[in-house]
Motif scaffolding. Structure first.
Motif, mmCIF file in Angstrom:
data_model
loop_
_atom_site.group_PDB
_atom_site.id
_atom_site.type_symbol
_atom_site.label_atom_id
_atom_site.label_comp_id
_atom_site.label_asym_id
_atom_site.label_seq_id
_atom_site.Cartn_x
_atom_site.Cartn_y
_atom_site.Cartn_z
ATOM 1 N N LYS A 55 4.325 22.661 1.974
ATOM 2 C CA LYS A 55 4.314 21.322 2.647
ATOM 3 C C LYS A 55 3.476 20.302 1.754
ATOM 4 O O LYS A 55 3.768 19.125 1.642
ATOM 5 N N GLY A 56 2.134 20.786 1.716
ATOM 6 C CA GLY A 56 1.292 19.814 1.010
ATOM 7 C C GLY A 56 1.693 19.031 -0.220
ATOM 8 O O GLY A 56 1.659 18.119 -0.870
ATOM 9 N N MET A 57 2.176 20.249 -1.137
ATOM 10 C CA MET A 57 2.457 20.051 -2.718
ATOM 11 C C MET A 57 3.939 19.188 -2.433
ATOM 12 O O MET A 57 3.803 18.339 -3.101
ATOM 13 N N VAL A 58 4.829 19.349 -1.705
ATOM 14 C CA VAL A 58 6.142 18.464 -1.510
ATOM 15 C C VAL A 58 5.768 17.234 -1.150
ATOM 16 O O VAL A 58 6.183 16.228 -1.725
ATOM 17 N N ARG A 59 5.109 16.978 -0.206
ATOM 18 C CA ARG A 59 4.415 15.926 0.250
ATOM 19 C C ARG A 59 3.865 15.075 -0.653
ATOM 20 O O ARG A 59 3.859 13.841 -0.876
ATOM 21 N N ASN A 60 2.951 15.688 -1.463
ATOM 22 C CA ASN A 60 2.235 14.684 -2.391
ATOM 23 C C ASN A 60 2.972 14.700 -3.833
ATOM 24 O O ASN A 60 2.941 13.391 -4.265
ATOM 25 N N ILE A 61 4.016 15.118 -3.969
ATOM 26 C CA ILE A 61 5.074 15.152 -4.852
ATOM 27 C C ILE A 61 5.585 13.739 -4.806
ATOM 28 O O ILE A 61 5.943 12.612 -5.672
ATOM 29 N N MET A 62 6.314 13.363 -3.261
ATOM 30 C CA MET A 62 7.010 12.403 -2.889
ATOM 31 C C MET A 62 5.906 11.391 -3.045
ATOM 32 O O MET A 62 6.489 10.066 -3.442
ATOM 33 N N GLN A 63 5.016 11.055 -2.427
ATOM 34 C CA GLN A 63 3.874 10.200 -2.532
ATOM 35 C C GLN A 63 3.554 9.739 -3.849
ATOM 36 O O GLN A 63 3.388 8.526 -4.372
ATOM 37 N N ASP A 64 3.246 10.885 -4.591
ATOM 38 C CA ASP A 64 2.572 10.456 -6.234
ATOM 39 C C ASP A 64 4.099 9.652 -6.810
ATOM 40 O O ASP A 64 3.866 8.881 -7.736
ATOM 41 N N VAL A 65 5.394 10.166 -6.668
ATOM 42 C CA VAL A 65 6.430 9.436 -7.336
ATOM 43 C C VAL A 65 6.467 8.153 -6.840
ATOM 44 O O VAL A 65 6.663 7.276 -7.488
ATOM 45 N N ASN A 103 0.889 -1.202 -0.057
ATOM 46 C CA ASN A 103 -0.037 -0.049 -0.010
ATOM 47 C C ASN A 103 0.965 1.144 -0.095
ATOM 48 O O ASN A 103 2.126 1.127 0.275
ATOM 49 N N PRO A 104 0.482 2.429 -0.309
ATOM 50 C CA PRO A 104 1.105 3.586 -0.473
ATOM 51 C C PRO A 104 1.846 3.871 1.011
ATOM 52 O O PRO A 104 1.026 3.887 1.997
ATOM 53 N N PRO A 105 3.016 3.876 1.266
ATOM 54 C CA PRO A 105 3.568 4.103 2.514
ATOM 55 C C PRO A 105 3.164 5.291 3.293
ATOM 56 O O PRO A 105 2.863 6.402 2.427
ATOM 57 N N ASP A 106 3.287 5.411 4.644
ATOM 58 C CA ASP A 106 2.766 6.712 5.445
ATOM 59 C C ASP A 106 4.430 7.461 5.275
ATOM 60 O O ASP A 106 5.440 7.204 5.372
ATOM 61 N N ILE A 107 4.200 8.852 5.029
ATOM 62 C CA ILE A 107 5.404 9.774 4.765
ATOM 63 C C ILE A 107 5.128 11.024 5.523
ATOM 64 O O ILE A 107 3.930 11.793 5.654
ATOM 65 N N GLU A 108 5.882 11.521 6.574
ATOM 66 C CA GLU A 108 5.884 12.658 7.006
ATOM 67 C C GLU A 108 7.284 13.469 6.917
ATOM 68 O O GLU A 108 8.228 13.001 7.094
ATOM 69 N N LEU A 109 7.080 14.694 6.678
ATOM 70 C CA LEU A 109 8.056 15.408 6.293
ATOM 71 C C LEU A 109 8.349 16.879 7.330
ATOM 72 O O LEU A 109 7.168 17.122 7.745
ATOM 73 N N ASP A 110 9.446 16.908 7.778
ATOM 74 C CA ASP A 110 9.555 17.976 8.832
ATOM 75 C C ASP A 110 10.436 19.120 7.979
ATOM 76 O O ASP A 110 11.618 19.013 7.796
ATOM 77 N N PHE A 111 9.761 20.141 7.884
ATOM 78 C CA PHE A 111 10.345 21.342 6.939
ATOM 79 C C PHE A 111 10.949 22.554 7.851
ATOM 80 O O PHE A 111 10.716 22.452 9.022
ATOM 81 N N THR A 112 11.824 22.987 7.392
ATOM 82 C CA THR A 112 12.446 24.278 7.905
ATOM 83 C C THR A 112 12.531 25.337 6.874
ATOM 84 O O THR A 112 12.575 24.991 5.737
ATOM 85 N N GLY A 113 12.287 26.543 7.255
ATOM 86 C CA GLY A 113 12.553 27.932 6.315
ATOM 87 C C GLY A 113 11.333 28.052 5.849
ATOM 88 O O GLY A 113 11.229 29.093 4.855
ATOM 89 N N LEU A 114 10.207 27.606 5.837
ATOM 90 C CA LEU A 114 9.077 27.866 5.329
ATOM 91 C C LEU A 114 8.506 29.183 5.773
ATOM 92 O O LEU A 114 7.573 29.791 5.012
ATOM 93 N N ALA A 115 8.701 29.666 6.948
ATOM 94 C CA ALA A 115 8.089 30.871 7.575
ATOM 95 C C ALA A 115 8.700 32.205 6.623
ATOM 96 O O ALA A 115 8.008 33.115 6.774
ATOM 97 N N ASN A 116 9.759 31.904 5.891
ATOM 98 C CA ASN A 116 10.311 33.164 5.087
ATOM 99 C C ASN A 116 9.751 33.331 3.704
ATOM 100 O O ASN A 116 9.999 34.103 3.049
ATOM 101 N N ILE A 117 8.860 32.159 3.391
ATOM 102 C CA ILE A 117 8.160 32.317 1.984
ATOM 103 C C ILE A 117 6.813 33.121 2.228
ATOM 104 O O ILE A 117 6.089 33.062 2.801
#
Length: 247
Positions: free
Chosen positions: A181-191, A158-172
């Motif tokens: 966060k959601g876009m990068v997580r979805n990219i990895m999940q889709d790949v 089944n699709p594995p569970d993936i959790e990402l801990d980001f840094t530096g997003l407050a400056n965007i």
């Protein structure tokens, strides 16, 4: 899906808490120890694959993620942990009758990564990747010449569970409008899902002379994933000993 992909009753596809203590010096089993020794090499090879895959995907995204590059891609010193292995009896292909070996195990990774992603508009990092899932492997076809199998296939059940801990997003500046966060997580999940989650499988060929048509196993008629989201109206059975569990 093939019945060979069902998790045996004696095994669990759930997260194994013992893997929380994974590190370069934690010895859990033979496969995990080997991965631990190989991890400096896997770090480089896996980092190159991750860099190539993510950068090509970023090219297809809208601004501000379009054109992002992985400035740094260090997967850290915490290796993947393998646990809850189950090897099935030697099985036979339903169509050809050829024999193959099938096994499954849980994969857990609590990384201490250093991944920096940037383009001319934004810059952020990923300091931790947590991944957990169950994988299946198939050795097929078997042979009487070393290494006694011609190819190996593998995939997540089944699709594995993936959790990402980001840094530096407050400056965007666009964070209020864009879920980076959601876009990068979805990219990895889709790949991952598009490459190595059933019915998709990856393959490594041991014998270059083996016909690809003889490698792939099992033949899937179809694949369905069913998850119960809620339930009601269950009757609670009276227990002879202990306390009843309220419904």
């Amino acid at each position: 899906a093939s019945n060979q992909d069902a998790v045996p009753s004696s095994s669990s596809s759930s997260y194994n808490p013992s893997a929380d203590q994974s590190s370069a010096v934690k010895h859990i089993n033979l496969i995990s120890d080997i991965l631990g020794r190989l991890w400096p090499k896997i770090n480089v090879a896996g980092g190159n694959i991750l860099r190539e895959t993510l950068e090509s995907t970023f090219e297809t995204l809208p601004s501000p993620l379009k054109g992002c590059k992985l400035v740094t891609c260090d997967l850290g010193n915490v290796p993947i942990v393998i646990d809850n292995e189950h090897v099935h009896e030697v099985l036979k292909h339903a169509d050809t009758g050829s024999e193959f070996i099938h096994w499954q195990w849980d994969v857990t990774w609590n990384s201490s990564s250093d991944i920096q992603i940037a383009n001319k508009y934004i810059s952020f990092g990923v300091k931790s990747i947590k991944l957990k899932g169950r994988m299946s492997f198939w050795m097929h076809p078997l042979s009487t010449e070393m290494p006694c199998f011609d190819a190996i296939q593998y995939a997540f059940v089944n699709p594995p569970d993936i959790e990402l801990d980001f840094t530096g997003l407050a400056n965007i500046a666009d964070m209020q409008l864009l879920d980076v966060k959601g876009m990068v997580r979805n990219i990895m999940q889709d790949v991952i899902s598009g490459m190595v989650v059933l019915p998709q499988k990856m393959m490594y060929q041991m014998n270059p002379a083996t016909d690809f048509c003889d490698i792939y196993i099992p033949s899937f008629i179809g694949l369905a994933r069913i998850r119960a989201h809620s339930g009601r109206g269950f009757q609670v059975e009276k227990q002879t000993f202990g306390h009843d569990v309220p419904g």
